[in-house]
Design an enzyme around this catalytic site. Structure first.
Site, PDB file in Angstrom:
ATOM      1  N   TYR A 176       0.806  -1.224   0.000  1.00 51.67           N
ATOM      2  CA  TYR A 176       0.000   0.000   0.000  1.00 51.67           C
ATOM      3  C   TYR A 176       0.840   1.275   0.000  1.00 51.67           C
ATOM      4  CZ  TYR A 176      -4.429  -2.399   0.700  1.00 51.67           C
ATOM      5  OH  TYR A 176      -5.548  -3.173   0.532  1.00 51.67           O
TER       6      TYR A 176
ATOM      7  N   ASP B 167      -6.420  -6.826   4.679  1.00 48.61           N
ATOM      8  CA  ASP B 167      -7.556  -6.267   3.952  1.00 48.61           C
ATOM      9  C   ASP B 167      -8.445  -7.387   3.434  1.00 48.61           C
ATOM     10  OD1 ASP B 167      -9.097  -4.316   2.733  1.00 48.61           O
ATOM     11  OD2 ASP B 167      -7.896  -4.302   0.904  1.00 48.61           O
TER      12      ASP B 167
ATOM     13  N   ASP C 166      -2.414 -18.320   2.552  1.00 52.91           N
ATOM     14  CA  ASP C 166      -3.394 -19.112   1.786  1.00 52.91           C
ATOM     15  C   ASP C 166      -4.027 -20.180   2.661  1.00 52.91           C
ATOM     16  OD1 ASP C 166      -0.701 -19.696   1.672  1.00 52.91           O
ATOM     17  OD2 ASP C 166      -0.758 -20.726  -0.240  1.00 52.91           O
TER      18      ASP C 166
END
Ligand code: NAD
Length: 337
Positions: free
Chosen positions: A123, A233, A209
């Site tokens: 980000y 997020d 994952d």
């Protein structure tokens, strides 16, 4: 005591859910002196810029804001105001709790908190395209930046949060098997800090994952998750989906210079202006703001009223299978308060 705070109603459904939340705060007797400011698309329309100086000045002064969702154009256009606010005020910790409220869903005992690093990783905005031949966007490149200090403070925040809130375990979520430098630094730093809390807070780690899959298989195994920006997020939206969706997911952005409280969801342009949005996430964000101010009793009353309205009164907005309009839901919660 009346607190001064910045209020940004936001874009899309923002004004509707903010009005609903103010009604409930009023019923609680929570006293705020709101300094109303703009951000995002509504600020572009009013002031010609998505993040006016007046908004920044207000938050600098109040150090506290309740914020509605802000639209970020997808692909081109201005950069995210949310990200700019997080960087400007060093709001390094994004706290996103997920708890089962609506009974009878697929998962009954979800009660977890995702602590997401909010200022680093992918980000940081180092995102470029390069021209090759005739194609101006032949190659796209993005850069992730993590610092040891950034990792240290978010992991420390997560363990301290766990301690203060009676939580038992912190799960460190990473991708250090592939992103050996960035995610590797995060994991290494977290593993150095975790032993300081041994005996009080258990710690384990999972590759992202696997963590995403485990969240769906058995969310009750998670207590506090600490992770980097993008993973947090995605996992927090996933977690909200386990308990009824984004309409119930609040978030706090905590830093050293300010704290900004908001719903996890966006401006929901598909339902904006129709008076049907679920204001619960914004109300729960207001409850987190009350907690932050030490108004624990008022925060608990707000949460209890909201849960009673959804579970006992069976007054629900459409996203939760009901028919209540935003305003009707708000009035019912205000009465319960
Ligand atoms: P979104 O969260 O706005 O909507 C996703 C889906 O969830 C939509 O179908 C929407 O109708 C539904 N939804 C969201 N909130 C709801 C609510 N309170 N009640 C009922 N249904 C609700 O995500 P999106 O469509 O991907 O993004 C729209 C815009 O919001 C984008 O510009 C995005 O950048 C922005 N955004 C802002 C924030 C923020 O300000 N913190 C967060 C996420 C997205």
């Amino acid at each position: 005591m009346t607190r001064e705070a910045t209020l940004i109603a936001g874009d899309g459904i923002g004004p509707e859910i903010t009005e609903a939340t103010l009604l409930v705060l009023d019923a609680l007797g929570a006293k705020f002196d709101w300094d109303e400011q703009y951000g995002g698309m509504s600020a572009v329309e009013k002031a010609g810029t998505p993040l006016p100086n007046a908004t920044l000045d207000s938050i600098r002064r109040t150090k506290l804001a309740l914020k509605g969702p802000l639209t970020t154009p997808v692909g081109g256009g201005y950069r995210s105001v949310n990200v700019a606010l997080r960087q400007e005020f060093e709001l390094y910790a994004n706290v996103r709790p997920t708890k089962t409220i609506v009974p009878g869903g697929r998962y009954d005992k979800v009660d977890l908190v995702i602590i997401r690093e909010n200022t680093e990783g992918l980000y940081v905005g180092l995102d470029h395209t390069f021209k090759v031949g005739d194609d101006p966007k032949a190659v796209a490149q993005t850069m992730s930046v993590m610092t040891r200090e950034g990792c240290r403070r978010i992991v420390r925040f997560a363990f301290e949060y766990a301690k203060q809130h009676g939580r038992k375990k912190v799960t460190i979520v990473h991708k250090a098997n592939i992103l050996k430098a960035t995610s590797g630094l995060f994991l290494e730093t977290a593993r150095m800090i975790a032993p300081e809390y041994a005996g009080a807070i258990a710690a384990d780690d999972k590759i992202v994952d696997n963590a995403a899959m485990q969240l769906v298989i058995n969310p009750a195994q998670f207590d506090v998750i600490v992770t980097t920006n993008l993973f947090g997020d995605i996992l927090s939206d996933e977690a909200s989906g386990l308990v009824g969706g984004l309409g119930l997911a609040p978030g706090a952005n905590i830093g050293t210079k300010a704290a900004i409280f908001e719903a996890v969801h966006g401006s929901a342009p598909d339902i904006a202006g129709r008076g049907i949005a679920n204001p619960s996430a914004q109300m729960l964000a207001a409850a987190m703001m009350l907690d932050h101010l030490g108004e624990l009793d008022a925060a608990a009353r707000l949460r209890h009223a909201l849960e009673t309205v959804i579970v006992k009164d069976n007054v629900r907005t459409r996203d939760l299978g009901g028919t209540a309009a935003t305003a009707e839901f708000a009035r019912t919660v205000a009465r319960r308060v």
